[in-house]
Design a protein around this motif. Structure first.
Motif, short mmCIF file in Angstrom:
data_model
loop_
_atom_site.label_atom_id
_atom_site.label_comp_id
_atom_site.label_asym_id
_atom_site.label_seq_id
_atom_site.Cartn_x
_atom_site.Cartn_y
_atom_site.Cartn_z
N ASP A 157 0.87 -1.19 0.00
CA ASP A 157 0.00 0.00 0.00
C ASP A 157 0.89 1.22 0.00
O ASP A 157 2.08 1.16 0.33
N ALA A 158 0.32 2.36 -0.36
CA ALA A 158 1.05 3.63 -0.39
C ALA A 158 0.29 4.66 0.41
O ALA A 158 -0.95 4.65 0.47
N THR A 159 1.02 5.56 1.07
CA THR A 159 0.40 6.61 1.86
C THR A 159 1.13 7.92 1.60
O THR A 159 2.34 7.94 1.38
N GLU A 160 0.40 9.00 1.62
CA GLU A 160 0.98 10.31 1.30
C GLU A 160 1.63 10.94 2.51
O GLU A 160 1.18 10.76 3.65
N VAL A 170 5.01 10.19 -1.62
CA VAL A 170 4.29 8.96 -1.30
C VAL A 170 5.27 7.94 -0.74
O VAL A 170 6.39 7.81 -1.25
N PHE A 172 5.66 3.99 -0.21
CA PHE A 172 5.17 2.63 -0.46
C PHE A 172 5.69 1.74 0.67
O PHE A 172 6.89 1.75 0.97
N GLU A 191 2.23 8.38 -6.42
CA GLU A 191 1.82 6.98 -6.41
C GLU A 191 1.72 6.48 -7.85
O GLU A 191 0.66 6.54 -8.48
N THR A 192 2.82 5.99 -8.37
CA THR A 192 2.89 5.51 -9.73
C THR A 192 3.22 4.02 -9.75
O THR A 192 3.74 3.47 -8.77
N ALA A 196 5.67 1.39 -7.40
CA ALA A 196 5.19 0.11 -6.88
C ALA A 196 6.10 -1.03 -7.32
O ALA A 196 6.42 -1.94 -6.54
N THR A 215 -3.14 -6.02 -2.67
CA THR A 215 -3.15 -4.56 -2.76
C THR A 215 -4.60 -4.08 -2.79
O THR A 215 -5.54 -4.87 -2.82
N ALA A 220 -2.33 2.57 -9.72
CA ALA A 220 -0.91 2.23 -9.73
C ALA A 220 -0.63 0.84 -9.21
O ALA A 220 0.47 0.33 -9.35
#
Length: 414
Positions: A157-160, A170, A172, A191-192, A196, A215, A220
């Protein structure tokens, strides 16, 4: 003979107590038995009260004495309470969890006299540093699903995050479902799909290939529900990894990673604010070491660290990659290209036409012996072709080469 005073007497009416305090020394034989039977008290209680009256005076019998013990060996001393509060404050300052369980584990590891978890919770409430949450579900109410071995499933997952000066980036975060190990982390500008894939490559280089990758449905990561094959899914599929997603609008499926974000943010809030992506990457890498090796995880058996849980169980075997890849060395890979002026790129000696609208943009190509897929910066599939036959120099995009013909305006007479 002196009768010992019990601190656990049965309740006795005040009038009965008064009669016992006045009991004559020359009472006839059998009078005590008859008196106790009449007032429904035991002979033991009678003689305890009588001994008290003769030792301390009649007034000492009229009121019940406190049942509180004169000594409490289990009572927590003020020094132990201060130590618990100091450890809690130190954990809070460092950005780590500072609840009763975390404080208990930290005090034990430091060799302190450690109260129980319930006692620590009471100490914190009495000191005003914690609050009662009666509506919070007890831990026993949660049912957790855990894969049986490391590498059976990873979560991504990704978070800002906001850097100094207000710029956003971001993070990851890739974690192992079984051991909760921080497999790899990667800081990117956005988030690209490229970010990832990068974090997956980091994790695979360190720990091997997982059997599954969980995910959300982001563009992305894995937008297959919208009929799109992402760059990430294409990459892991060439390795034999099964890409799975949670239900849309149901983030609890990725709850372990969501909780991981909270733990990271709490720690980052206590560190100097990073001014660049490189500085933030350094902080995140340091956090991963603390998280994996120093911080006991409350969701793991015995509250072990993620690294201990990872080491305790053999890893799940790596999945089988595409069988054709083994017989075509170098036929599986990926590359980043800048689209040329005429809207094309070259991969392994073959030119692939994308379209003039992509000129100057960055794309990511992934291929195996049977297929090549090219994605834009957001991870959206642009074209997909069977891998061309040896000697093929040009593959079009299905449209005529060159600019689209101009449409002549209609004649006013038409």
């Amino acid at each position: 003979m002196r009768v010992s005073v019990s601190r656990s007497l049965e309740p006795v009416d005040a009038r009965v107590r008064l009669a016992i305090s006045r009991w004559p020394a020359d009472a006839p034989r059998g009078a005590v038995t008859s008196f106790c039977r009449e007032h429904e008290i035991s002979r033991k209680t009678f003689y305890v009260l009588l001994a008290r009256a003769r030792e301390k005076g009649p007034a000492a019998v009229l009121e019940p004495q406190s049942r509180r013990p004169s000594a409490s060996p289990a009572k927590i001393g003020e020094e132990v309470k201060r130590s618990a509060l100091d450890v809690r404050a130190a954990l809070e300052r460092s950005g780590l969890d500072y609840g009763p369980i975390s404080v208990h584990d930290k005090m034990t590891s430091m060799g302190f006299t450690t109260p129980s978890i319930a006692s620590l919770a009471r100490i914190f409430r009495e000191a005003g540093v914690a609050r009662v949450e009666p509506k919070k579900k007890p831990r026993s109410a949660f049912r957790r699903f855990v894969y049986p071995a490391p590498n059976a499933c990873w979560q991504l997952d990704a978070t800002e995050y906001v850097l100094a000066g207000g710029r956003t980036c971001v993070i990851f975060q890739l974690t192992d479902d079984h051991a909760r190990l921080a497999v790899a982390s990667h800081v990117a500008r956005a988030e690209t799909s490229k970010g990832a894939v990068t974090v997956m490559e980091k994790g695979i280089a360190r720990h091997g290939v997982p059997q599954r990758l969980l995910t959300d449905n982001g563009a992305a990561l894995n937008p297959h529900r919208r009929g799109i094959v992402s760059q990430l899914v294409a990459y892991v599929s060439t390795l034999g990894v099964v890409a799975i997603t949670g239900k849309p609008g149901h983030p609890m499926t990725q709850g372990k990673n969501e909780r991981f974000h909270q733990t990271l943010f709490r720690w980052l809030d206590k560190q100097p604010l990073a001014g660049t992506i490189e500085e933030l990457q350094h902080l995140v890498d340091r956090f991963d070491v603390i998280y994996n090796t120093e911080r006991p995880h409350q969701a793991l058996p015995g509250r072990s660290t993620p690294q201990q849980a990872w080491d305790a169980t053999p890893k799940a075997p790596a999945p089988e990659p595409d069988p054709d890849a083994a017989t075509h060395p170098g036929a599986t890979g990926d590359a980043v290209r800048i689209v040329r002026t005429h809207g094309d790129i070259s991969i392994r000696g073959t030119t692939f036409q994308l379209g003039n609208e992509f000129a100057g943009t960055q794309v990511h190509a992934i291929w195996n012996p049977a297929l090549i897929m090219i994605f834009d910066e957001r991870g959206t599939l642009i074209i997909e072709h069977p891998w061309p036959q040896p000697g093929t120099r040009y593959v079009g995009n299905g449209r005529p080469r060159g600019s689209a013909p101009r449409r002549r305006p209609l004649s006013p007479m038409s």
